[in-house]
Design an enzyme around this catalytic site. Structure first.
Site, PDB file in Angstrom:
ATOM      1  N   GLU A 163      53.688  -7.776  30.822  1.00  0.00           N
ATOM      2  CA  GLU A 163      52.941  -7.222  31.951  1.00  0.00           C
ATOM      3  C   GLU A 163      52.689  -8.243  33.066  1.00  0.00           C
ATOM      4  OE1 GLU A 163      49.449  -5.439  30.176  1.00  0.00           O
ATOM      5  OE2 GLU A 163      50.617  -3.869  29.195  1.00  0.00           O
ATOM      6  N   GLU A 244      55.103  -0.608  24.632  1.00  0.00           N
ATOM      7  CA  GLU A 244      53.667  -0.609  24.347  1.00  0.00           C
ATOM      8  C   GLU A 244      52.966   0.521  25.071  1.00  0.00           C
ATOM      9  OE1 GLU A 244      51.308  -4.291  24.839  1.00  0.00           O
ATOM     10  OE2 GLU A 244      49.730  -3.001  25.635  1.00  0.00           O
TER      11      GLU A 244
END
Length: 402
Positions: A163, A244
């Protein structure tokens, strides 16, 4: 004319009676009922890597031996086929990942690894939180990742950034799309495993496309998360992995049946847009696939409806995605085996017809999970290409050909 009308009325009556009794039907190809899910086993789509979850041992306790078996054993467990682990910035921690990695591999699962941050000294802020990997340390970071792979005995893919587009107060690293692409293009071959990326917070299309277009052949797999994002199709020319997520778009954040049904629909959506992998956040947690008492949760049983039967090496095949209101279907093939997953989000039961071409099957083993049952099993025979079954209200059903 009267005789023809009588014949038609009798045929319709027999059809409706068969539907109500949940029995198989002969296919009348020129008159397939409206709302039928059409499956074409000859129309092969994306390769399926699998379904799984993350074990982030450095932040919560590791899985126990019993939980590893329950998670990854395809015969006596859930059959999860993907394990995601963290590349700690502290090399002395790496060896502790090996027992769970080895167990997952033993059961045939793929292992993917993600670095949340490079060691602090490699970054421009000398901190594990935030900052950027310095370009002068690209080679050192690649070597860091390679050493991790060697220490744990190898992984199937490695992600250098987690991320990068999300500012947070924990381990993180926020290089730009062009910097990430530069690292992968120039050092991806030295990371010890095929590189996946850029693993953005919400499969950011612009960031992901920029990385793909500039990383070169060293970027083997496209991956990302879907926080606040609906799965979508984009042809990046590589396998796309959802690595995820946990349902976060409603009040259903626990392990109630409504949450589990949201997970079922999410997996369907990921598969339907051509993605090859779906990975939940923590594998074991109260809201996850296995709870803190080592029990498979309702969400876990929903994931099992996919993972246990759609094994690595399968391909998705053409199937009507939404054949009737509130019903969602996908189909898969591995060798001669056909697997169909049907989700009924309606509160009441629904009769669902299927028309299968490109393959011949004699029957199916059926597994159903509802709010009150888990993987309930029976079987039925089919004759011809058309068959139909009743889907209980708010349920997921998996059909495995035999």
């Amino acid at each position: 004319m009267k005789r023809n009308l009588l014949f038609l009325a009798t045929a319709v009556t027999l059809l409706l009676f068969s539907c109500s009794k949940d029995e198989t039907l002969q296919d009348i190809e020129e008159n397939i009922p409206k709302g039928t899910a059409t499956i074409n086993a000859s129309s092969t789509q994306q390769y399926i890597r699998g379904f799984g979850g993350a074990s982030i041992r450095g932040w919560i306790p590791d899985l126990t031996s019993y939980e590893r078996q329950k998670a990854f054993d395809p015969n006596n467990g859930m059959g999860l086929s993907v394990l995601r682990v963290r590349v700690s910035p502290t090399p002395s921690e790496w060896i502790k990942e090996k027992p769970t990695i080895d167990a997952a591999k033993q059961y045939g699962a793929s292992v993917i690894a993600t670095a949340w941050s490079a060691p602090a000294w490699m970054k421009d802020n000398n901190n594990l939180v935030g900052g950027k990997l310095k370009s002068g340390n690209y080679s050192s970071f690649a070597n860091h990742l390679k050493n991790f792979c060697t220490e744990v005995g190898g992984v199937d893919a490695i992600s250098p950034w987690n991320e990068p587009d999300w500012e947070c107060g924990y381990e993180s690293m926020h290089n730009s799309a062009y910097e990430i692409a530069s690292f992968i293009r120039n050092y991806g071959a030295n990371c010890g495993a095929p590189v996946m990326g850029p693993e953005s917070l919400n499969m950011n299309e612009s960031l992901t496309t920029t990385v793909v277009n500039n990383a070169g052949s060293n970027l083997k797999y496209v991956c990302g998360h879907i926080y606040g994002k609906t799965p979508y199709y984009h042809n990046w020319g590589k396998e796309v992995w959802m690595t995820e997520h946990i349902t976060d778009n409603s009040a259903n954040s626990g392990n109630d049946w409504a949450s589990a049904m949201e997970t079922a629909t999410e997996i369907h959506n990921c598969m339907n847009v051509g993605w090859s992998m779906w990975v939940h956040w923590y594998l074991r947690r109260s809201y996850s696939l296995i709870d803190e008492n080592s029990n498979v949760t309702k969400r876990g049983y929903v994931v099992t409806q996919f993972a246990k039967f759609i094994r690595p090496g399968s391909n998705k095949i053409s199937c009507t995605a939404n054949p009737s209101s509130g019903v969602y279907t996908t189909a898969y093939k591995k060798g001669s085996k056909i697997v169909v997953v049907a989700i009924n989000t309606n509160s009441g039961s629904v009769y669902q017809g299927f028309n299968l071409t490109g393959a011949t099957v004699s029957g199916f083993d059926r597994y159903r999970t509802t709010s009150s049952s888990n993987l309930a099993h029976d079987s039925f025979n089919v004759s011809g290409s058309y068959y139909g079954i009743t889907l209980p209200g708010n349920s997921i059903t998996t059909l495995v050909s035999r």
